[in-house]
Design an enzyme around this catalytic site. Sequence first.
Site, PDB file in Angstrom:
ATOM      1  N   ASP A 105       0.883  -1.166   0.000  1.00  0.00           N
ATOM      2  CA  ASP A 105       0.000   0.000   0.000  1.00  0.00           C
ATOM      3  C   ASP A 105       0.927   1.223   0.000  1.00  0.00           C
ATOM      4  O   ASP A 105       2.130   1.128   0.294  1.00  0.00           O
ATOM      5  CB  ASP A 105      -0.949  -0.005   1.210  1.00  0.00           C
ATOM      6  CG  ASP A 105      -2.143   0.926   0.975  1.00  0.00           C
ATOM      7  OD1 ASP A 105      -2.060   1.774   0.053  1.00  0.00           O
ATOM      8  OD2 ASP A 105      -3.146   0.824   1.696  1.00  0.00           O
TER       9      ASP A 105
HETATM   10  C1  BGC Z   1      -4.984   3.326   0.068  1.00  0.00           C
HETATM   11  C2  BGC Z   1      -5.065   2.347  -1.092  1.00  0.00           C
HETATM   12  C3  BGC Z   1      -4.867   3.109  -2.386  1.00  0.00           C
HETATM   13  C4  BGC Z   1      -3.533   3.814  -2.335  1.00  0.00           C
HETATM   14  C5  BGC Z   1      -3.211   4.586  -3.589  1.00  0.00           C
HETATM   15  C6  BGC Z   1      -3.740   4.172   0.022  1.00  0.00           C
HETATM   16  O1  BGC Z   1      -3.813   5.195   0.952  1.00  0.00           O
HETATM   17  O2  BGC Z   1      -5.028   2.615   1.279  1.00  0.00           O
HETATM   18  O3  BGC Z   1      -6.296   1.693  -1.081  1.00  0.00           O
HETATM   19  O4  BGC Z   1      -4.966   2.232  -3.469  1.00  0.00           O
HETATM   20  O5  BGC Z   1      -3.546   4.726  -1.256  1.00  0.00           O
HETATM   21  O6  BGC Z   1      -4.000   5.726  -3.671  1.00  0.00           O
END
Ligand code: BGC
Length: 746
Positions: A225
């Site tokens: 993530d």
């Molecule tokens: C989120 C993800 C997301 C990623 C990219 C993170 O903060 O938890 O679900 O895909 O950011 O934006």
Amino acid sequence: MDTTKLTLEQKAELLSGQGQWRTHGYPEAGLGSIFLGDGPHGVRREVVEDYSKGIPESVPATCFPPAVAIGSSWDPEVAGRLGAALGREARAAGVHLLLGPGVNIKRSPLCGRNFEYFSEDPLVSGVLGSAYVRALQNEGVGASVKHFAANNQETDRMRISADVDERTLREIYFPAFERVVTEAHPATVMCSYNRLNGVYTSQHRWLLTDVLRTEWGYTGTVISDWGAVVNRVAALVAGLDLEMPGTGGHSAQKIVDAVRSGRIEESIVDRSVARVAELARLGNDEEQGTFDAPAHHALARKLAADCVVLLKNDNAVLPLEETTIAVIGELAVTPRYQGDGSSRVNSTAVDIPLEEITALAGERGATVGHARGYSPADAADVARQADVAVVFAGTAIEAEGYDRTSLALPAEQVETIRAVAAAAARTVVVLSNGGVVSLEGWHDDVDAIVEGWLLGQAGGGALADVLFGVVNPSGRLAETIPLRLEDTPSHINFPGEAGHVRYGEGVLVGYRYYETVGREVRYPFGHGLSYTRFEVSDLAVAVTGPDTATATVRVTNAGTRSGKHVVQLYVATTTGEVRRPERELRAFRKVFLDAGQSIEVTFDLDRRAFAYWDVTTWGWVVAGGAYRIQIGESASTIVAEDGISLTGDPVVRELTMESTFGEWSAHPVVGAEFRQSMTRNLPAEQSADFEKANQDGLAMAANLPMRLFTRQAPGLFSEDTLEHLMKISRTVPVSQDEVRLPEVNA
Ligand code: BGC
């Protein structure tokens, strides 16, 4: 593509992003760079990479119904059509990998990101997630199933340790990921931010390698993530291939240093490089394509209508047939249709519920009045003059990054609903919310409640379609609506303290808890009404092999309109050594039936439908005994039931002097011989009813380890006998057919 041409520095660099959304590319090695974009219910491709003024604008895209709605469709076809449409839009936007779906379990209704997740049940989440990924990837766009694992709250999400026992992980928090991975082969799996039992998931070797790859056979790429990597080298060793976003060379340097200093083998780098290089193939197809925005908007409306859950419909107030309709509330003109955070979509168009209702009312010769805002006096005035009032209510905002603290609707909305209900001839409430809201304090005052969740940009049209019966509602709750927050199973442990959140409710999540403890809820998991009436009959269940079964049931549309019904199959048992939930959803199917039509639905139930995760043998075990196969209108209303008996797996445990007297006595192989040897030296008349005569004493002894028992009852068993039985228990094969009691020499 030839990664052998890359230097160690280049390889290390390939293992983290280039900026926010891209991977590195090395044209000289035939390796392109690909673009990763959110996800999950619409394409979010930011137009600039500048975060100084918050999250930047993204290119226009269709905001399809978020997962909270798709979950309520209980329909893999809906999830599949969504996945395919997202694939087309992603290609058009030059996005090679879409960051979705999210298949985390809704452990608490307060989780701020519940709108991005499907269900409190792993089967519903897994089936829908799998259909989504298959369809998306069929379009040539990669998926990223997220957030692996046990990311069930936003509070302290970047650090918190989710403390979860293994059975609970295996039965509740893993199966949706497992199904998506094994059935749909997503290009990537995204680890979560949180720690799992103390270890960051980004560097959790058991999670990312032992379970994901060795057990489930995953061969794709594990990505982090955004910002979830804490220790790049530890993460690499644990199995995390690609760190996102980029760190300006910082992480690459750490990896290079670790190799050069001999702390890790270069082959570990090569392993992840090969996976990232494989992922980069998603960028090979230069054809971007276009998408038809109006057609996708129409699709979004159709999909949304299949997700709406009709919770209550007293005296068949819906579908609307009245001639004067009062529409009340700000949410009818300023709709809430998506949540905030990384999934926020720059919608191509937005349906306004009031306009859509007015249009359909016009076709029917009905008139529509409207009161804006939530002023009870204005609302009651407008409502009084109409045949029916439709109040739009819902949550103010829900977003990634924090949890809600209450289930309550804003107080002024509750007041408005009550004032309207008192003034209007009939009252319908339409809800827009990403997480469950409380219906208490007004539920009994109104005639009908339509749960619209967050329905995406065409939700306004979809709601109008359901209100007027253009679409017969067929959504079912994928999560329980409790009476009180205090009733929810995670309540006393959520959201944790001092860096830890204890999953103390274990496997009893959602309906598994409410049904097991007999706690009343407002609406159970699986509930949802229709404008027609479905009947199930002729349930027939048969065992088809060792621990597999088939169930057939007839479903009839006994009403006067065509519509869709969800056949829900639950398995219930009390057999075996572990506490099982009262019942568990093990299969479901959504069927369409014209009025009067009847069909037979067949479900094949495999071993897993009956199994629990056994922590002592470290595997799935089917306990031998009786199982009930139940067809439910919901998790709490069973309308047909049949029983079967399964042989089950013999759980043959090795006996030691630490095993209790009870375990010795109940041992499937040597237990009988053990019990006999207890009375071998007694006169026949005493030995005959020894167990009956000594019931109390034996019950008290049941929990004594044998080392203590032999001290308290010296001479009852010879050491030789115990040694011999222990030896047999060590050597017995585990397959039932092969279990034979070898000769025991006393
Ligand atoms: C989120 C993800 C997301 C990623 C990219 C993170 O903060 O938890 O679900 O895909 O950011 O934006």
